[in-house]
Scaffold this active site. Structure first.
Site, mmCIF file in Angstrom:
data_model
loop_
_atom_site.group_PDB
_atom_site.id
_atom_site.type_symbol
_atom_site.label_atom_id
_atom_site.label_comp_id
_atom_site.label_asym_id
_atom_site.label_seq_id
_atom_site.Cartn_x
_atom_site.Cartn_y
_atom_site.Cartn_z
ATOM 1 N N ASP A 29 0.876 -1.107 0.068
ATOM 2 C CA ASP A 29 0.112 0.113 -0.045
ATOM 3 C C ASP A 29 1.017 1.167 0.063
ATOM 4 O OD1 ASP A 29 -1.752 2.139 0.901
ATOM 5 O OD2 ASP A 29 -3.348 0.748 1.448
ATOM 6 N N ILE A 30 0.405 2.124 -0.924
ATOM 7 C CA ILE A 30 1.302 3.307 -1.024
ATOM 8 C C ILE A 30 1.212 4.352 0.044
ATOM 9 C CG2 ILE A 30 -0.105 4.757 -2.299
ATOM 10 C CD1 ILE A 30 3.646 3.990 -3.443
ATOM 11 N N HIS A 93 -10.058 -5.824 -2.521
ATOM 12 C CA HIS A 93 -8.748 -5.871 -1.894
ATOM 13 C C HIS A 93 -8.764 -5.980 -0.457
ATOM 14 C CE1 HIS A 93 -9.709 -1.587 -2.078
ATOM 15 N NE2 HIS A 93 -9.165 -1.520 -0.732
ATOM 16 N N HIS A 95 -6.748 -5.774 3.064
ATOM 17 C CA HIS A 95 -5.483 -4.947 3.580
ATOM 18 C C HIS A 95 -4.804 -6.042 4.425
ATOM 19 C CE1 HIS A 95 -6.342 -0.679 2.595
ATOM 20 N NE2 HIS A 95 -7.633 -1.120 2.620
HETATM 21 P P1 AMP Z 1 -9.846 1.453 0.569
HETATM 22 O O1 AMP Z 1 -10.518 1.284 -1.047
HETATM 23 O O2 AMP Z 1 -10.491 2.447 1.533
HETATM 24 O O3 AMP Z 1 -9.436 0.235 1.065
HETATM 25 O O4 AMP Z 1 -8.281 2.091 0.114
HETATM 26 C C1 AMP Z 1 -7.592 1.863 -0.729
HETATM 27 C C2 AMP Z 1 -6.177 1.625 -0.341
HETATM 28 O O5 AMP Z 1 -5.246 1.599 -1.698
HETATM 29 C C3 AMP Z 1 -5.547 2.844 0.341
HETATM 30 O O6 AMP Z 1 -5.053 2.353 1.451
HETATM 31 C C4 AMP Z 1 -4.567 3.400 -0.606
HETATM 32 O O7 AMP Z 1 -3.569 4.012 -0.011
HETATM 33 C C5 AMP Z 1 -4.195 2.409 -1.537
HETATM 34 N N1 AMP Z 1 -3.532 2.537 -2.784
HETATM 35 C C6 AMP Z 1 -4.609 3.641 -3.775
HETATM 36 N N2 AMP Z 1 -3.877 3.720 -4.794
HETATM 37 C C7 AMP Z 1 -2.668 3.189 -4.808
HETATM 38 C C8 AMP Z 1 -1.393 2.806 -5.462
HETATM 39 N N3 AMP Z 1 -1.485 3.155 -6.657
HETATM 40 N N4 AMP Z 1 -0.562 1.862 -5.070
HETATM 41 C C9 AMP Z 1 -0.726 1.339 -3.880
HETATM 42 N N5 AMP Z 1 -1.795 1.554 -3.118
HETATM 43 C C10 AMP Z 1 -2.736 2.259 -3.549
#
Ligand code: AMP
Length: 130
Positions: A29-30, A93, A95
């Site tokens: 996660d970025i 996804h 986490h």
């Molecule tokens: P959520 O949909 O609420 O579970 O959050 C989406 C997650 O994806 C967040 O923690 C973001 O930091 C992560 N995220 C979004 N874009 C990217 C990316 N390009 N690379 C890695 N993680 C990402």
């Protein structure tokens, strides 16, 4: 329009890749809650995780288990926490968040900032444990 995670899987957006198989992809996660915070996604784009077919949902979790095992042996932590939020990116996804105390796994926390080199180092450690 493909999701940001589909673009990552297709190589159109860079990521710190951890692992993949035919159906799944894992990357850091970025905006991590903790060092080693990883996302596990199905390659087939589905918004809501519980819309996945039973077999796909089970397979996603079994792949996540392998990734979590690799995180656990690579990152100092008490456990690897599991969360499904999905409000930001409409592509199912999981986490995986290594943590040492409950405060660390609060998604309202300010996210950590790492350099490219730090991200690459932790991804490399987890990859070796996979
Ligand atoms: P959520 O949909 O609420 O579970 O959050 C989406 C997650 O994806 C967040 O923690 C973001 O930091 C992560 N995220 C979004 N874009 C990217 C990316 N390009 N690379 C890695 N993680 C990402």
């Amino acid at each position: 329009m493909p999701s940001v995670f589909t673009k990552i899987i297709d190589g159109d957006i860079p990521c710190y890749k951890i692992a993949e198989d035919d159906l799944h992809f894992a990357f850091l996660d970025i905006n991590p809650l903790t060092q080693g915070h990883t996302l596990v996604v199905p390659k087939q784009e589905t918004d809501y995780i519980f819309d996945l077919e039973d077999n796909a949902l089970a397979a996603l979790h079994l792949f996540a288990k392998k990734v979590a095992t690799a995180i656990k042996i690579s990152v100092p932590c008490v456990r690897v926490g599991v969360a499904v939020i999905g409000l930001e990116v409409p592509h199912a996804h999981i986490h995986l968040v290594p943590f040492n105390n409950m405060q660390q796994i609060n998604f309202s926390n300010q996210k950590l900032i790492f350099t490219k080199e730090e991200f690459e180092e932790i991804a490399s450690k987890i990859r070796k444990g996979f």
